[in-house]
Design a protein around this motif. Structure first.
Motif, PDB file in Angstrom:
ATOM      1  N   ALA A  27       0.822  -1.209   0.000  1.00 52.79           N
ATOM      2  CA  ALA A  27       0.000   0.000   0.000  1.00 52.79           C
ATOM      3  C   ALA A  27       0.858   1.263   0.000  1.00 52.79           C
ATOM      4  O   ALA A  27       0.538   2.229  -0.683  1.00 52.79           O
ATOM      5  CB  ALA A  27      -0.933  -0.002   1.210  1.00 52.79           C
ATOM      6  N   PHE A  32      -3.025   1.592  -2.983  1.00 54.35           N
ATOM      7  CA  PHE A  32      -4.140   0.860  -2.400  1.00 54.35           C
ATOM      8  C   PHE A  32      -4.835   0.007  -3.458  1.00 54.35           C
ATOM      9  O   PHE A  32      -5.317  -1.073  -3.173  1.00 54.35           O
ATOM     10  CB  PHE A  32      -5.175   1.824  -1.792  1.00 54.35           C
ATOM     11  CG  PHE A  32      -4.712   2.477  -0.524  1.00 54.35           C
ATOM     12  CD1 PHE A  32      -4.559   1.743   0.633  1.00 54.35           C
ATOM     13  CD2 PHE A  32      -4.446   3.833  -0.479  1.00 54.35           C
ATOM     14  CE1 PHE A  32      -4.147   2.341   1.816  1.00 54.35           C
ATOM     15  CE2 PHE A  32      -4.040   4.440   0.697  1.00 54.35           C
ATOM     16  CZ  PHE A  32      -3.881   3.694   1.843  1.00 54.35           C
ATOM     17  N   ALA A  94      -5.862   0.232   3.966  1.00 53.78           N
ATOM     18  CA  ALA A  94      -5.651  -0.630   2.796  1.00 53.78           C
ATOM     19  C   ALA A  94      -6.504  -1.892   2.887  1.00 53.78           C
ATOM     20  O   ALA A  94      -7.132  -2.307   1.907  1.00 53.78           O
ATOM     21  CB  ALA A  94      -4.175  -0.995   2.668  1.00 53.78           C
TER      22      ALA A  94
END
Length: 187
Positions: A27, A32, A94
């Motif tokens: 992430a 993401f 995330a």
């Protein structure tokens, strides 16, 4: 750089230092959007709610590693990287986003039904309207949203503001699911 998170029924991934560190790296250094979650077969709505709560509580500093030296390395990287507080925030966001994206955009009926049920239970009517509006067979308008509210109230027979298993199964059966499918979605 991408990461696939394979979640087991016990959600062990959320308690392992290396797993959380891989989520962080994916992430933080990737994005993401490149984090994907694979859910176990036969997951239920209560299980997904537990998963979301576990994601909100994920803490890399409390996660063990099978080798103490690995944990020491991971914690050193975290502290000298973006810091513990920010790392935990990135990991949590995330994971929550990846679960949301999986349920919302996989195209699987079970995932969509689960996502819709979670939105309905959370009384997120505008998000539910957007979700349902993305399904070509359904109309996206204020009348549809009002109808959804009325349906929810009609099936929320005990007035709790939540649909229990029996109520939810009845809603899905009305929407065209078989009883077996509806019960499997709920879990």
């Amino acid at each position: 750089l991408g990461v696939v998170v394979v979640m087991d029924q016990q959600q062990q991934l959320l308690t392992r230092a290396w797993c959380l560190y891989e989520v962080l790296v994916g992430a933080y250094y990737g994005s993401f959007e490149r984090l994907q979650v694979a859910l176990p077969a036969g997951y239920s709505i209560p299980w997904v709610r537990e998963l979301q709560e576990a994601c909100r509580q994920a803490d890399i500093s409390r996660a063990p590693s099978s080798k103490p030296e690995d944990r020491t390395s991971i914690m050193r990287e975290v502290k000298h990287g973006c810091g513990l507080k920010r790392s935990n925030s990135i990991i949590r966001e995330a994971l929550l986003r990846s679960v949301h994206v999986r349920l919302r955009f996989s195209g699987d009926r079970r995932d969509l039904a689960t996502h819709a049920a979670l939105l309905l239970q959370a009384r997120e009517y505008s998000q539910l309207q957007a979700l349902l509006g993305g399904i070509p067979e359904l109309q996206d308008d204020d009348a549809a949203l009002q109808e959804i509210r009325q349906i929810f109230q009609a099936y929320d027979t005990d007035g709790s503001g939540e649909l229990d298993q029996g109520e939810f199964v009845e809603v899905l059966m009305t929407a065209g699911f078989s009883r077996r499918e509806a019960e499997e979605v709920y879990g």
